[in-house]
Write an enzyme that holds these catalytic residues in place. Structure first.
Site, short mmCIF file in Angstrom:
data_model
loop_
_atom_site.label_atom_id
_atom_site.label_comp_id
_atom_site.label_asym_id
_atom_site.label_seq_id
_atom_site.Cartn_x
_atom_site.Cartn_y
_atom_site.Cartn_z
N ASP A 91 0.82 -1.21 0.00
CA ASP A 91 0.00 0.00 0.00
C ASP A 91 0.86 1.27 0.00
O ASP A 91 1.97 1.27 0.54
CB ASP A 91 -0.92 -0.02 1.23
CG ASP A 91 -2.04 1.01 1.12
OD1 ASP A 91 -2.41 1.39 -0.01
OD2 ASP A 91 -2.54 1.45 2.18
N HIS A 134 2.14 3.30 -9.06
CA HIS A 134 1.96 1.86 -9.28
C HIS A 134 3.12 1.29 -10.10
O HIS A 134 3.60 0.20 -9.84
CB HIS A 134 0.63 1.60 -10.00
CG HIS A 134 -0.58 1.99 -9.19
ND1 HIS A 134 -0.74 1.60 -7.88
CD2 HIS A 134 -1.67 2.74 -9.49
CE1 HIS A 134 -1.90 2.09 -7.42
NE2 HIS A 134 -2.47 2.78 -8.38
N LEU A 147 10.69 -20.83 -5.12
CA LEU A 147 9.75 -19.90 -4.47
C LEU A 147 8.40 -20.00 -5.18
O LEU A 147 8.35 -20.10 -6.40
CB LEU A 147 10.26 -18.46 -4.62
CG LEU A 147 9.28 -17.34 -4.26
CD1 LEU A 147 9.11 -17.22 -2.74
CD2 LEU A 147 9.73 -15.98 -4.82
#
Ligand code: IPE
Ligand code: IPE
Ligand code: MG
Length: 241
Positions: free
Chosen positions: A19, A36, A130
């Site tokens: 955020d 973003h 991962l």
């Protein structure tokens, strides 16, 4: 990973609420989308940090069900960034044995985008170092309701014997993924905003004021060090008590 010469405990699964992109851009007089875009760079950095340090699962909250209510231009920009990320990062993710799983309600996305997501997941399915879980158009409540609906329809078939916690989990978006050990939220808000509601029952929470585009590997390391010092009791009596 070491801290002050001492080995530190690495969480298996880290989930992040990324955020603060909009505020980061606003502080610089830039459009929200620039925030973003910078945020994607930190996502890339977080993925690399994770596989280099032995984190096995990384869940990134990229877009919530509620985020559909943002201006069309921003929503479309974020979808575009997801597509670019998948396209550009694919070879690198593959080379570093990263598996991909996208969770959320993808039905409102254009067919083309859904296909691209599927192709990327397929391409990376052999990854064993991962697992990167991207939560997109994701809502924790919606996930729970979706699971309940699936169980109800199983009940109608008459095959359900006992609705245990274990059984319930089978109906989540990613049943094979263990619960997060650590949840990080950047951007200063101390709330969950409809993220993994069921899965975070015993997750350690870490909140930082750092805005997501400023959350470098250094900051990530600090969060892991903080986690490493915590005692998880899961309702039992602690050590040395
Ligand atoms: C997080 O950054 C990214 C998404 C929710 C898509 P925000 O866009 O919420 O940034 P702030 O909170 O407005 O600064
Ligand atoms: C949470 O951030 C969702 C993501 C980071 C994708 P928001 O910015 O949407 O959350 P609120 O509105 O501050 O609760
Ligand atoms: Mg926000």
């Amino acid at each position: 990973m070491e801290s002050g010469g001492k080995k530190i405990k690495i969480p298996d699964h880290v989930a992040i609420i990324m955020d603060g992109n909009g505020r980061w851009a606003q502080l610089r007089g830039l459009p929200r989308l620039a925030g973003h875009r910078e945020g994607v760079k930190r996502a890339r950095e977080a993925v690399e940090f994770s596989y280099r340090n032995g984190i096995k699962y990384l869940t990134l909250f990229a877009f919530s069900t509620e985020n559909w209510q943002r201006p069309r231009e921003e929503v479309e920009g974020i979808i575009q960034l997801l597509r670019e990320y998948l396209r550009k990062e694919l070879p690198d993710l593959k080379e570093n044995r990263v598996k991909l799983k996208v969770i959320g309600d993808l039905t409102p996305l254009p067919e083309e985008v859904r296909r691209e997501i599927e192709t990327a997941e397929e391409e990376l399915k052999e990854g064993d170092r991962l697992t990167l879980i991207v939560a997109f158009s994701y809502g924790g409540r919606q996930e729970i309701i979706r699971a309940v609906k699936k169980i109800v329809s199983e009940c109608k078939n008459g095959t359900v014997q006992n609705i245990s916690e274990e059984y319930f989990r089978k109906f989540l978006f990613a049943p094979e993924i263990p619960d997060p050990d650590l949840l990080i939220r950047t951007g200063g808000e101390q709330r969950i905003s409809n993220f993994l509601l069921f899965q975070i029952a015993y997750t350690e929470l870490y909140f930082t004021k750092t805005l997501w585009p400023d959350f470098t590997s250094e900051e990530f390391k600090r969060a892991i060090e903080d986690y490493s010092r915590r005692e998880r009791r899961f309702g039992r009596v602690g050590k040395g008590k």
